[in-house]
Design a protein around this motif. Structure first.
Motif, PDB file in Angstrom:
ATOM      1  N   GLN A 181     -48.243 -11.121  30.197  1.00 60.93           N
ATOM      2  CA  GLN A 181     -49.511 -10.628  29.476  1.00 60.93           C
ATOM      3  C   GLN A 181     -49.707  -9.162  28.779  1.00 60.93           C
ATOM      4  N   VAL A 182     -48.294  -8.889  28.766  1.00 62.60           N
ATOM      5  CA  VAL A 182     -48.078  -7.691  28.314  1.00 62.60           C
ATOM      6  C   VAL A 182     -47.041  -7.240  27.054  1.00 62.60           C
ATOM      7  N   LEU A 183     -47.304  -6.681  26.377  1.00 67.24           N
ATOM      8  CA  LEU A 183     -46.676  -6.502  25.090  1.00 67.24           C
ATOM      9  C   LEU A 183     -45.695  -5.403  25.112  1.00 67.24           C
ATOM     10  N   TYR A 184     -44.314  -5.699  24.534  1.00 69.70           N
ATOM     11  CA  TYR A 184     -43.247  -5.027  24.591  1.00 69.70           C
ATOM     12  C   TYR A 184     -42.794  -4.874  23.107  1.00 69.70           C
ATOM     13  N   PRO A 185     -43.224  -3.823  22.252  1.00 71.14           N
ATOM     14  CA  PRO A 185     -42.981  -3.992  20.844  1.00 71.14           C
ATOM     15  C   PRO A 185     -41.256  -3.377  20.634  1.00 71.14           C
ATOM     16  N   GLY A 186     -40.406  -3.778  20.237  1.00 64.83           N
ATOM     17  CA  GLY A 186     -38.999  -3.336  20.207  1.00 64.83           C
ATOM     18  C   GLY A 186     -38.169  -4.019  20.991  1.00 64.83           C
ATOM     19  N   ALA A 187     -36.782  -3.690  20.979  1.00 65.40           N
ATOM     20  CA  ALA A 187     -35.881  -3.683  21.802  1.00 65.40           C
ATOM     21  C   ALA A 187     -35.816  -3.263  23.253  1.00 65.40           C
ATOM     22  N   ILE A 188     -35.524  -4.026  24.130  1.00 60.24           N
ATOM     23  CA  ILE A 188     -35.655  -3.619  25.449  1.00 60.24           C
ATOM     24  C   ILE A 188     -34.316  -3.942  26.096  1.00 60.24           C
ATOM     25  N   ASP A 189     -33.941  -3.002  27.180  1.00 58.53           N
ATOM     26  CA  ASP A 189     -32.668  -3.216  27.971  1.00 58.53           C
ATOM     27  C   ASP A 189     -32.751  -4.305  29.033  1.00 58.53           C
TER      28      ASP A 189
END
Length: 203
Positions: A181-189
């Motif tokens: 339920q957490v947002l991660y906007p953008g590329a992540i490693d």
């Protein structure tokens, strides 16, 4: 599923989004957790009964999406208990839209994961010829096209919901993720992805 709106909309320190879109509309209605994680029409990969849901809003012409795809696929496979919900968000024009349509057309034919892998492995801008070449060893384009149009209203409504959700959640480009339920906007490693899955499982 119990969750407060604050928990669902909490942001992380993930990398900046890859393309700037229109600003978040003040009147946009925030989707519910259920709508984002369990849209009945959205294709599910990984473990459909997994205890953590990872949602990816993506575009087949997004370079960051393409470079992240093997990472996402491998992490999900290694974990073994993650539901991967792929949400086409074709923001880079006609090639993206056409690729999304044909990939969705493969769902009923049983070839969706392979179609996603093939389209994510393409290079450069997509057009009818490059999409057909990518899918040629998986499914005839004509069959995928016919399958898409057989359920056209369903798939068009899904693509519209994906766009509305991404905008309402404040995402400004692809890839963007909801993990638990957490947002991660953008590329992540890879390490951030693994940590996010662990955090969602522990929440």
């Amino acid at each position: 599923m119990t969750s407060t709106r604050r928990q669902f909309l909490s942001l992380t320190g993930a990398a900046a989004s890859t393309v700037v879109l229109a600003p978040l509309a003040a009147h946009a209605q925030t989707p519910t957790v259920e709508e984002v994680l369990h849209d009945p029409d959205a294709p599910v990969m990984g473990n459909p009964q997994g205890d953590v849901t990872l949602v990816e809003y993506f575009d087949y012409q997004c370079g960051y999406c393409k470079s992240m795809h093997p990472v996402v696929r491998d992490v999900v496979k290694a974990d073994g208990n993650v539901r991967l919900v792929m949400k086409d968000w074709p923001i880079f024009g006609r090639g993206s839209q056409r690729a999304a349509e044909l990939a969705l057309g493969t769902v009923a034919l049983g070839h969706y994961p392979a179609a996603v892998d093939a389209l994510m492995a393409t290079r450069g801008r997509l057009n009818d010829a490059s999409i057909k070449a990518a899918l040629k060893d998986i499914v005839p384009v004509e069959a995928a096209n016919n399958s898409f149009y057989a359920d056209r209203r369903k798939w068009e409504r899904l693509l519209s919901r994906n766009d509305q959700q991404a905008t309402a959640l404040g995402f400004r480009g692809t890839p963007s993720f909801v993990i638990g339920q957490v947002l991660y906007p953008g590329a992540i490693d890879r390490d951030t992805l693994i940590s996010a899955i662990r955090a969602a499982r522990a929440a």
